[in-house]
Design an enzyme around this catalytic site. Structure first.
Site, PDB file in Angstrom:
ATOM      1  N   ASP A 130       3.287   6.400  -7.454  1.00 51.00           N
ATOM      2  CA  ASP A 130       4.507   6.029  -6.892  1.00 51.00           C
ATOM      3  C   ASP A 130       5.865   6.122  -7.807  1.00 51.00           C
ATOM      4  O   ASP A 130       6.865   6.020  -7.174  1.00 51.00           O
ATOM      5  CB  ASP A 130       4.633   4.698  -6.038  1.00 51.00           C
ATOM      6  CG  ASP A 130       3.490   4.678  -4.883  1.00 51.00           C
ATOM      7  OD1 ASP A 130       3.515   5.745  -4.163  1.00 51.00           O
ATOM      8  OD2 ASP A 130       2.696   3.835  -4.745  1.00 51.00           O
ATOM      9  N   HIS A 183      -1.872  -0.544 -11.736  1.00 54.09           N
ATOM     10  CA  HIS A 183      -2.812  -0.347 -10.720  1.00 54.09           C
ATOM     11  C   HIS A 183      -4.099  -1.042 -10.676  1.00 54.09           C
ATOM     12  O   HIS A 183      -4.577  -1.390 -11.690  1.00 54.09           O
ATOM     13  CB  HIS A 183      -3.077   1.306 -10.983  1.00 54.09           C
ATOM     14  CG  HIS A 183      -3.674   1.877  -9.470  1.00 54.09           C
ATOM     15  ND1 HIS A 183      -5.102   1.564  -9.229  1.00 54.09           N
ATOM     16  CD2 HIS A 183      -3.024   2.677  -8.568  1.00 54.09           C
ATOM     17  CE1 HIS A 183      -4.935   2.366  -8.115  1.00 54.09           C
ATOM     18  NE2 HIS A 183      -4.082   2.907  -7.693  1.00 54.09           N
ATOM     19  N   HIS A 224       0.803  -1.034   0.020  1.00 53.50           N
ATOM     20  CA  HIS A 224       0.130   0.043   0.201  1.00 53.50           C
ATOM     21  C   HIS A 224       0.974   1.065   0.000  1.00 53.50           C
ATOM     22  O   HIS A 224       1.210   1.782  -1.016  1.00 53.50           O
ATOM     23  CB  HIS A 224      -0.942  -0.003   1.323  1.00 53.50           C
ATOM     24  CG  HIS A 224      -1.994   0.773   1.308  1.00 53.50           C
ATOM     25  ND1 HIS A 224      -2.185   1.715   0.314  1.00 53.50           N
ATOM     26  CD2 HIS A 224      -3.042   1.030   2.134  1.00 53.50           C
ATOM     27  CE1 HIS A 224      -3.341   2.315   0.673  1.00 53.50           C
ATOM     28  NE2 HIS A 224      -3.798   1.974   1.680  1.00 53.50           N
TER      29      HIS A 224
HETATM   30  N1  CMC Z   1       5.227  -4.991 -13.594  1.00 53.90           N
HETATM   31  C1  CMC Z   1       5.387  -6.163 -14.513  1.00 53.90           C
HETATM   32  N2  CMC Z   1       4.148  -6.643 -14.820  1.00 53.90           N
HETATM   33  C2  CMC Z   1       2.982  -6.479 -13.907  1.00 53.90           C
HETATM   34  C3  CMC Z   1       2.970  -5.240 -13.051  1.00 53.90           C
HETATM   35  C4  CMC Z   1       4.354  -4.486 -13.042  1.00 53.90           C
HETATM   36  N3  CMC Z   1       4.530  -3.485 -12.336  1.00 53.90           N
HETATM   37  N4  CMC Z   1       1.950  -4.981 -12.678  1.00 53.90           N
HETATM   38  C5  CMC Z   1       0.945  -6.109 -13.137  1.00 53.90           C
HETATM   39  N5  CMC Z   1       1.759  -6.887 -14.100  1.00 53.90           N
HETATM   40  C6  CMC Z   1       1.225  -7.878 -14.733  1.00 53.90           C
HETATM   41  C7  CMC Z   1       0.918  -9.114 -13.995  1.00 53.90           C
HETATM   42  O1  CMC Z   1       2.090 -10.142 -13.917  1.00 53.90           O
HETATM   43  C8  CMC Z   1      -0.163  -9.825 -14.725  1.00 53.90           C
HETATM   44  O2  CMC Z   1       0.574 -10.411 -15.974  1.00 53.90           O
HETATM   45  P1  CMC Z   1      -0.361 -11.683 -16.331  1.00 53.90           P
HETATM   46  O3  CMC Z   1      -1.697 -11.404 -16.921  1.00 53.90           O
HETATM   47  O4  CMC Z   1       0.595 -12.272 -17.565  1.00 53.90           O
HETATM   48  O5  CMC Z   1      -0.200 -12.706 -15.364  1.00 53.90           O
HETATM   49  C9  CMC Z   1      -0.984  -8.376 -15.216  1.00 53.90           C
HETATM   50  O6  CMC Z   1      -0.022  -7.599 -15.387  1.00 53.90           O
HETATM   51  C10 CMC Z   1      -2.246  -8.106 -14.452  1.00 53.90           C
HETATM   52  O7  CMC Z   1      -1.547  -7.844 -13.097  1.00 53.90           O
HETATM   53  P2  CMC Z   1      -2.382  -8.177 -11.606  1.00 53.90           P
HETATM   54  O8  CMC Z   1      -1.419  -8.542 -10.777  1.00 53.90           O
HETATM   55  O9  CMC Z   1      -3.582  -8.920 -12.079  1.00 53.90           O
HETATM   56  O10 CMC Z   1      -2.822  -6.612 -11.331  1.00 53.90           O
HETATM   57  P3  CMC Z   1      -3.590  -6.092 -10.013  1.00 53.90           P
HETATM   58  O11 CMC Z   1      -4.517  -5.175 -10.259  1.00 53.90           O
HETATM   59  O12 CMC Z   1      -3.875  -7.214  -9.105  1.00 53.90           O
HETATM   60  O13 CMC Z   1      -2.388  -5.616  -9.389  1.00 53.90           O
HETATM   61  C11 CMC Z   1      -0.952  -3.718  -8.591  1.00 53.90           C
HETATM   62  C12 CMC Z   1      -2.096  -4.076  -9.221  1.00 53.90           C
HETATM   63  C13 CMC Z   1      -0.535  -2.256  -8.395  1.00 53.90           C
HETATM   64  C14 CMC Z   1      -0.570  -4.571  -7.227  1.00 53.90           C
HETATM   65  C15 CMC Z   1       0.440  -4.304  -9.490  1.00 53.90           C
HETATM   66  O14 CMC Z   1       0.216  -3.463 -10.877  1.00 53.90           O
HETATM   67  C16 CMC Z   1       1.879  -3.936  -9.089  1.00 53.90           C
HETATM   68  O15 CMC Z   1       2.201  -4.985  -8.140  1.00 53.90           O
HETATM   69  N6  CMC Z   1       2.472  -2.994  -9.336  1.00 53.90           N
HETATM   70  C17 CMC Z   1       3.728  -2.676  -8.865  1.00 53.90           C
HETATM   71  C18 CMC Z   1       3.520  -2.016  -7.415  1.00 53.90           C
HETATM   72  C19 CMC Z   1       3.076  -0.679  -7.332  1.00 53.90           C
HETATM   73  O16 CMC Z   1       3.705   0.206  -8.022  1.00 53.90           O
HETATM   74  N7  CMC Z   1       2.195  -0.292  -6.572  1.00 53.90           N
HETATM   75  C20 CMC Z   1       1.785   0.813  -6.363  1.00 53.90           C
HETATM   76  C21 CMC Z   1       0.321   0.923  -6.752  1.00 53.90           C
HETATM   77  S1  CMC Z   1      -0.185   2.670  -6.579  1.00 53.90           S
HETATM   78  C22 CMC Z   1      -0.407   3.111  -4.836  1.00 53.90           C
HETATM   79  C23 CMC Z   1      -1.643   3.325  -4.480  1.00 53.90           C
HETATM   80  O17 CMC Z   1      -2.691   3.824  -4.921  1.00 53.90           O
HETATM   81  O18 CMC Z   1      -2.078   2.893  -3.228  1.00 53.90           O
END
Ligand code: CMC
Length: 431
Positions: free
Chosen positions: A365, A309, A268
């Site tokens: 971020d 995101h 988070h």
């Molecule tokens: N780098 C590489 N691949 C990614 C990334 C990334 N940063 N984010 C998502 N993916 C891929 C993921 O591997 C998946 O691929 P596949 O369909 O082949 O399995 C696809 O994109 C969908 O990802 P997801 O994990 O289902 O997406 P989510 O909505 O569950 O996750 C997230 C969102 C923010 C946790 C994730 O994008 C992430 O871990 N990003 C990096 C951490 C980050 O920057 N977090 C800050 C969020 S903003 C702060 C806030 O508002 O609180």
């Protein structure tokens, strides 16, 4: 037949039910009438992590993740970041309307004159180990405030609510700065009522040996804009914690402390720290293609931190503003050498099919850590810098919850997967 209903046929019984649709939702409680027998509890929804469950009605913040829209009380975040100030936005979030000049002046006066903490709070903070994480100190100290303000338990009393909210917004920078000074082994600096909200915070962080420390106006404005961008983000993890804990009618200090605790988690409030570590790890633009290759192949479970995101499936509108602010800050502080790597990473990722297909764009971020670092904050302070402005959102959401006649103590259901009933086995009979 009304069209704003959902017709459900239960294939277990062949019975059909008609359930009203309101605001694009069905009330999951309406599913309880769907039973296979009289003693059946009734159908429930199963939704770990609330992926598709609205927990409340809220009039505070609107997000359209596909279009990259973020609005506070209807005002676009870009306009607020450009033209408003953090305390004006705080007033807007709390009261629903922009303040008149007189209302803003009164609000600023109130917040400025509640910045001091009881001297015992200082003593209490001194009890932490020298290397305590400032976020752990912040969460504990905010919780401890409920012991200093027993009147805060009158959550149904609007006057009491308002004074606690003012105290929380006013004291958060003081506690945040004290936690920083403690970790640096430096004496605490008392608030200066002559300064703005942000300048006062920076002075409590930076002042040493002299009272003549002057905050650079560009840095003051930059942090004010970052505070505006972080002030609320509807039902995220920490806000949901504040609403859930607050639903027990506990005082707002305890509820907000739970929000700080949730924000402490790396998923988070800790992502901007991870961005910085990633950029340092890459080290040079020439290493970017290799890094992108590793991310795409899933090698070492690497992610492009600061990208993607759960809600935004296009450019995070906050990231656009932050990118502009970053350049303004670097004009004063000198360019963060990691910026070049960040810009090149962004350029490549925005063209690369892997990221384009998955709608992975820079989030809030991606650039904020670079700014905080250029301003001289250690990474441990990054989530603290997030918690200060988010306190406004937590308070606005908490009060909205308290006033909502539909809200009750939060109490989700479960799908029980444990053992069926069995008799106790005496100790000497166990294997
Ligand atoms: N780098 C590489 N691949 C990614 C990334 C990334 N940063 N984010 C998502 N993916 C891929 C993921 O591997 C998946 O691929 P596949 O369909 O082949 O399995 C696809 O994109 C969908 O990802 P997801 O994990 O289902 O997406 P989510 O909505 O569950 O996750 C997230 C969102 C923010 C946790 C994730 O994008 C992430 O871990 N990003 C990096 C951490 C980050 O920057 N977090 C800050 C969020 S903003 C702060 C806030 O508002 O609180």
């Amino acid at each position: 037949m009304p069209t704003d209903t959902l017709t459900i046929t239960d294939n277990r019984t062949g019975k059909t039910y008609e359930i009203p649709i309101e605001n694009g939702c069905i009330r999951t409680h309406a599913l309880r009438q769907i039973k296979v027998s009289n003693d059946d509890f009734g159908l429930m929804g199963y939704d770990p992590a609330f992926l598709n469950t609205a927990n409340c009605k809220s009039a505070i913040t609107f997000i359209d993740g596909d279009k990259g829209i973020l609005e506070y009380r209807g005002y676009p975040i870009e306009q607020l970041a450009e033209q408003s100030s953090f305390l004006e936005v705080a007033y807007l979030l709390l009261n629903g309307e922009l303040p008149s000049p007189k209302q803003l002046e009164e609000f600023q006066f109130l917040v400025t004159h509640h910045t001091y903490v009881h001297e015992n709070v200082k003593t209490f903070m001194d009890g932490f180990r020298y290397d305590a994480h400032p976020m752990s100190m912040l969460a504990s100290t905010v919780a401890a405030l409920s012991g200093f303000y027993p009147d805060a338990k009158h959550t149904k009393d609007e006057q009491s609510r308002r004074i606690q909210i003012t105290r929380l917004i006013a004291k958060m920078p003081t506690i945040a700065a004290f936690s920083f000074r403690h970790s640096m082994g430096q004496p605490y600096i008392y608030p200066d009522n002559e300064l703005s909200y942000v300048a006062n915070f920076l002075a409590m962080i930076k002042r040493i040996g002299t009272s003549t420390y002057k905050v650079h106006p560009t840095l003051e404005r930059a942090l004010d804009v970052l505070f505006i961008l972080h002030a609320d983000h509807e039902q995220n993890c920490s806000t949901t914690s504040v609403r859930t804990v607050g639903s027990s009618e506990v005082d707002p200090y305890s509820a907000v402390a739970s929000g700080v605790a949730a924000l402490y988690g790396p998923l988070h409030g800790g992502a901007n720290e991870a961005v910085l570590r990633m950029l340092r790890g890459i080290g040079h633009v020439s290493k970017i293609p290799e890094f992108i290759k590793q991310v795409k192949s899933g090698e070492g479970e690497k992610k492009l931190m600061g990208f993607g995101h759960r809600v935004y499936k296009s450019y995070d509108p906050r990231a656009k503003v932050i990118k502009r602010v970053a350049h303004e800050v670097f004009d004063v502080t000198g360019k963060n050498p990691l910026l070049e790597i960040a810009l090149e990473l962004e350029k490549i990722a925005l063209q690369d099919e892997y990221f384009v297909k998955r709608k992975l764009y820079p989030n809030v971020d991606f650039y904020s850590g670079l700014i905080y670092e250029a301003m001289g904050f250690p990474v441990e302070m990054f989530p603290v810098l997030f918690a200060i402005p988010r306190t406004v959102g937590w308070c606005a959401q908490w009060e909205e919850m308290v006033k909502d006649p539909e809200q009750k103590i939060a109490r989700p259901r479960q799908v029980f997967t444990g053992s069926t009933r069995r008799d106790y086995v005496a100790m000497d009979k166990r294997k």
